[in-house]
Design a protein around this motif. Structure first.
Motif: not given
Length: 358
Positions: A173-183, A236-242, A246-251, A263-267
């Motif tokens: 979730i979230g394809l900014g800089l970190l999301g692109q690299l995670v993918t 899904l087996d795994v989801i990354f919240d990047i 604050p509202s995205v974790l519950a989603q 996986i909470l990679l976005g603080d």
């Protein structure tokens, strides 16, 4: 004036004043958040005299970490968080820099004058740093590839935290800089399918089209039914919240199967507004955080950097398409204003410090 040579095709001019035996003062252009929502580019003097283990550096390129730096500029933090402890105005942003070594202290080993080094340093034209925090770049790695090392280790930590297994189905979730690299890391990790989720088409277009990658142009709250349909209700087996939102974790917790991992990679800077969702306990969902300053098991930051650069030189990862804008640092006020107005319009935004001629 003194002239310091750079690699191959260019030279950078710096002023060095007070060339008396008693001391040398150098001037450096620095990007500073002077207060909330205010950016300035200031020329400041500093003493370049080196300690025994220090190196003097001249910036070549620095990368804006758009999510982190815009949050620092926005200045909205809950008390007693990493954000509130870290960001004090005036604040110098940035931590993705490749520079040339101009001089070395008497006891510096492993770094030489003329080396190109990666340093997790703020957007400064000239600076001193202890040599232990400088990572010399291999000759076959370009400057513009090297500036990604901090983000590449942060995202590698996130992927390691997930402890993925062959054949798992994973979302981002979230394809900014970190999301692109995670993918990109996920594709190397042997997962079966990847669901890349972001409402911005411009970000989805930067994800390399490969078998097993599904692009979902929507926010995380709308992705549940689509993922349920595509996975035949397995989820899904795994989801990354990047996102750091604050509202995205519950989603995100709604998108994984029982015993799934988030996986909470976005603080988030406002954890008081963050909820974990209604099914975390009933579905035995794991929420796993990871912070960029940590190592993971036997993998430290130098080893993760080395691995990332090996993927780059082998052509197994590619950041070139992610670089969308290059600017002179003297344009920083306008650059940050543009990002605040529409962050999704840019991806990799570089400051070219060689554009400053004096």
């Amino acid at each position: 004036m003194l002239f310091f040579s750079y690699s191959d095709t260019y030279k950078l001019i710096t002023r060095v004043n007070n060339l008396n035996r008693g001391g040398i003062t150098m001037e450096s252009w620095n990007i500073i958040f002077t207060e909330k929502q205010k950016v300035e580019v200031q020329k400041e003097a500093f003493d370049p005299a080196l300690g025994q283990t220090e190196i003097l550096c001249a910036a070549i390129r620095s990368l804006i970490s758009t999510g982190t730096e815009l949050q620092c500029l926005r200045g909205v933090f809950d008390p007693n968080t990493n954000w509130s402890d870290w960001v004090k105005y005036p604040f110098q942003p940035g931590y993705c820099m490749v520079a040339e070594v101009l001089e070395t202290g008497s006891e510096v080993k492993g770094v030489q004058k003329g080396d190109r080094v990666f340093v997790a340093k703020s957007h400064n034209q000239f600076f001193k740093i202890d040599a232990q925090y400088a990572y010399p770049l291999p000759k076959d790695v370009s400057v513009e590839q090297g500036v990604w090392c901090s983000l590449a280790t942060t995202t590698q930590l996130g992927v390691r935290r997930a402890e993925l297994q062959l054949g798992e189905t994973v979302g981002v979730i979230g394809l900014g800089l970190l999301g692109q690299l995670v993918t990109q890391y996920l594709y190397l990790s042997g997962v079966k399918e990847i669901y890349a989720i972001d409402p911005a088409d411009s970000r989805l277009e930067l994800v390399k089209k490969r078998p097993g990658i599904h692009l979902l142009a929507m926010d995380a709250g709308k992705a549940k039914e689509e993922i349920k349909h595509k996975t035949n209700s397995r989820m899904l087996d795994v989801i990354f919240d990047i996102t750091g939102h604050p509202s995205v974790l519950a989603q995100a917790t709604q998108l994984v199967k029982p015993l799934g991992r988030v996986i909470l990679l976005g603080d988030t800077a406002t954890p008081s507004a963050q909820g974990m969702g209604s099914n975390v306990v009933s579905n035995s969902v794991s929420i796993l955080g990871i912070h960029s300053l940590m190592d993971y098991k036997e993998w430290n930051h130098p080893e993760m950097t080395k691995l990332f650069l090996s993927y780059i030189t082998q052509g197994r990862m590619d950041i070139k398409p992610l670089i969308t804008h290059r600017y002179s640092p003297l344009e920083a006020v306008e650059v940050y204003d543009s990002l605040v107005q529409n962050r999704s319009s840019a991806m990799g935004v570089l400051f070219d410090w060689t554009a400053i001629k004096s």
